[in-house]
Design a protein around this motif. Sequence first.
Motif, PDB file in Angstrom:
ATOM      1  N   TYR A  42      -7.903  -5.268  -0.747  1.00 40.86           N
ATOM      2  CA  TYR A  42      -7.365  -6.217   0.243  1.00 40.86           C
ATOM      3  C   TYR A  42      -7.853  -5.870   1.645  1.00 40.86           C
ATOM      4  O   TYR A  42      -8.329  -6.738   2.399  1.00 40.86           O
ATOM      5  N   LEU A  43      -7.775  -4.598   2.012  1.00 43.81           N
ATOM      6  CA  LEU A  43      -8.241  -4.179   3.333  1.00 43.81           C
ATOM      7  C   LEU A  43      -9.760  -4.295   3.451  1.00 43.81           C
ATOM      8  O   LEU A  43     -10.276  -4.670   4.510  1.00 43.81           O
ATOM      9  N   GLU A  44     -10.471  -3.987   2.371  1.00 46.39           N
ATOM     10  CA  GLU A  44     -11.936  -4.131   2.371  1.00 46.39           C
ATOM     11  C   GLU A  44     -12.332  -5.572   2.646  1.00 46.39           C
ATOM     12  O   GLU A  44     -13.278  -5.841   3.408  1.00 46.39           O
ATOM     13  N   LEU A  59       0.835  -1.205   0.000  1.00 44.08           N
ATOM     14  CA  LEU A  59       0.000   0.000   0.000  1.00 44.08           C
ATOM     15  C   LEU A  59       0.870   1.255   0.000  1.00 44.08           C
ATOM     16  O   LEU A  59       0.623   2.193  -0.754  1.00 44.08           O
ATOM     17  N   ARG A  60       1.894   1.277   0.827  1.00 44.33           N
ATOM     18  CA  ARG A  60       2.754   2.465   0.901  1.00 44.33           C
ATOM     19  C   ARG A  60       3.471   2.695  -0.417  1.00 44.33           C
ATOM     20  O   ARG A  60       3.564   3.826  -0.888  1.00 44.33           O
ATOM     21  N   LYS A  61       3.961   1.641  -1.038  1.00 43.39           N
ATOM     22  CA  LYS A  61       4.659   1.817  -2.312  1.00 43.39           C
ATOM     23  C   LYS A  61       3.708   2.274  -3.409  1.00 43.39           C
ATOM     24  O   LYS A  61       4.066   3.100  -4.254  1.00 43.39           O
ATOM     25  N   GLY A  62       2.483   1.732  -3.410  1.00 42.91           N
ATOM     26  CA  GLY A  62       1.497   2.195  -4.386  1.00 42.91           C
ATOM     27  C   GLY A  62       1.170   3.658  -4.187  1.00 42.91           C
ATOM     28  O   GLY A  62       1.087   4.437  -5.140  1.00 42.91           O
ATOM     29  N   THR A 103      -4.550  -1.655  16.371  1.00 39.67           N
ATOM     30  CA  THR A 103      -3.244  -2.250  16.638  1.00 39.67           C
ATOM     31  C   THR A 103      -2.189  -1.612  15.726  1.00 39.67           C
ATOM     32  O   THR A 103      -2.449  -0.608  15.057  1.00 39.67           O
ATOM     33  N   ALA A 104      -1.027  -2.231  15.693  1.00 40.04           N
ATOM     34  CA  ALA A 104       0.032  -1.765  14.804  1.00 40.04           C
ATOM     35  C   ALA A 104      -0.411  -1.809  13.339  1.00 40.04           C
ATOM     36  O   ALA A 104       0.093  -1.040  12.514  1.00 40.04           O
ATOM     37  N   ALA A 105      -1.353  -2.694  13.022  1.00 40.62           N
ATOM     38  CA  ALA A 105      -1.863  -2.742  11.648  1.00 40.62           C
ATOM     39  C   ALA A 105      -2.507  -1.407  11.281  1.00 40.62           C
ATOM     40  O   ALA A 105      -2.294  -0.875  10.178  1.00 40.62           O
ATOM     41  N   ALA A 152      -1.489   1.191   8.316  1.00 37.99           N
ATOM     42  CA  ALA A 152      -2.453   1.331   7.224  1.00 37.99           C
ATOM     43  C   ALA A 152      -3.187   2.667   7.236  1.00 37.99           C
ATOM     44  O   ALA A 152      -3.411   3.268   6.172  1.00 37.99           O
ATOM     45  N   PHE A 153      -3.581   3.139   8.420  1.00 31.08           N
ATOM     46  CA  PHE A 153      -4.421   4.335   8.480  1.00 31.08           C
ATOM     47  C   PHE A 153      -3.783   5.568   7.847  1.00 31.08           C
ATOM     48  O   PHE A 153      -4.460   6.297   7.103  1.00 31.08           O
ATOM     49  N   PRO A 154      -2.513   5.879   8.109  1.00 33.81           N
ATOM     50  CA  PRO A 154      -1.938   7.061   7.464  1.00 33.81           C
ATOM     51  C   PRO A 154      -1.994   7.017   5.941  1.00 33.81           C
ATOM     52  O   PRO A 154      -2.180   8.048   5.279  1.00 33.81           O
ATOM     53  N   GLU A 155      -1.842   5.810   5.380  1.00 38.13           N
ATOM     54  CA  GLU A 155      -1.881   5.703   3.923  1.00 38.13           C
ATOM     55  C   GLU A 155      -3.293   5.961   3.390  1.00 38.13           C
ATOM     56  O   GLU A 155      -3.475   6.660   2.386  1.00 38.13           O
ATOM     57  N   ILE A 156      -4.297   5.415   4.060  1.00 38.54           N
ATOM     58  CA  ILE A 156      -5.681   5.638   3.639  1.00 38.54           C
ATOM     59  C   ILE A 156      -6.072   7.086   3.872  1.00 38.54           C
ATOM     60  O   ILE A 156      -6.779   7.699   3.060  1.00 38.54           O
ATOM     61  N   ARG A 157      -5.588   7.657   4.964  1.00 41.22           N
ATOM     62  CA  ARG A 157      -5.905   9.058   5.236  1.00 41.22           C
ATOM     63  C   ARG A 157      -5.248   9.986   4.209  1.00 41.22           C
ATOM     64  O   ARG A 157      -5.808  11.028   3.860  1.00 41.22           O
ATOM     65  N   LEU A 158      -4.060   9.620   3.721  1.00 39.33           N
ATOM     66  CA  LEU A 158      -3.417  10.386   2.652  1.00 39.33           C
ATOM     67  C   LEU A 158      -4.242  10.332   1.368  1.00 39.33           C
ATOM     68  O   LEU A 158      -4.340  11.325   0.637  1.00 39.33           O
ATOM     69  N   LEU A 159      -4.828   9.170   1.096  1.00 36.03           N
ATOM     70  CA  LEU A 159      -5.717   9.063  -0.063  1.00 36.03           C
ATOM     71  C   LEU A 159      -6.894  10.017   0.075  1.00 36.03           C
ATOM     72  O   LEU A 159      -7.288  10.688  -0.880  1.00 36.03           O
TER      73      LEU A 159
END
Length: 218
Positions: free
Chosen positions: A130-132, A88-91, A148-150, A154-161
């Motif tokens: 994948y997350l859905e 996700l981060r690389k995408g 959790t750590a997940a 994940a959240f910062p990447e989705i929030r950036l979107l």
Amino acid sequence: MLGLAFKGLDADVRLLSIAGQDHKKPDFLALNPRAKAPVLIAGTTVLRDSIAILAWLDRAYPEHPLFGETADEAATIWQIAMECREYLRKGNQQLLSRAFFTDAIVPAVGSADQEKLMAEAALVHNECGYLEEILSDGRPFLAGDRPTAAEAIAFPEIRLLQRAVETRHDLMNAAGFGYPPDLYPRLASWKNRLNEMPDVEATMPPHWSESRPLAKSA
């Protein structure tokens, strides 16, 4: 910062200015020669990687574990966290660098640049899917009943979107992200659930605002 929030820990948070090149100044380079954030200082301990910081927090402050309480829970959390970091981060790096660090011009239909945009978007759509799917069993968070750590990965990447959709809507609409809740409703609910946590709100960049509504795609 999310790891601290999930554990209910306070810290002296010092924000860096990219525009001011704070991450390249001598005092910060002394902490991290790679010129990257985050960096955590705890006594004589200096940590300069987000995953390492999360792992350290779990050992130093075991309450509200970020990596679960059992081997199976730890395996699930680590797998989701590392897949999000790897894919996700690389995408996002490819797609959002176009949104945030260029003129964000929508490519002409049929052009080579449009094909490149759609290839970049496809990587991110795949990871959102994948997350859905992970959330399809009704769980409130990616690994169970608590963040959790997940979520911290994940959240910062989705929030950036979300931020890209808010501020570069035409380009993101062309990439198929015009109104994400229509595409990924469970992921949108998960994101909103985290957005509504007071301690999570405090981790947002100061110039961001949750009050701005998303534009509805045609």
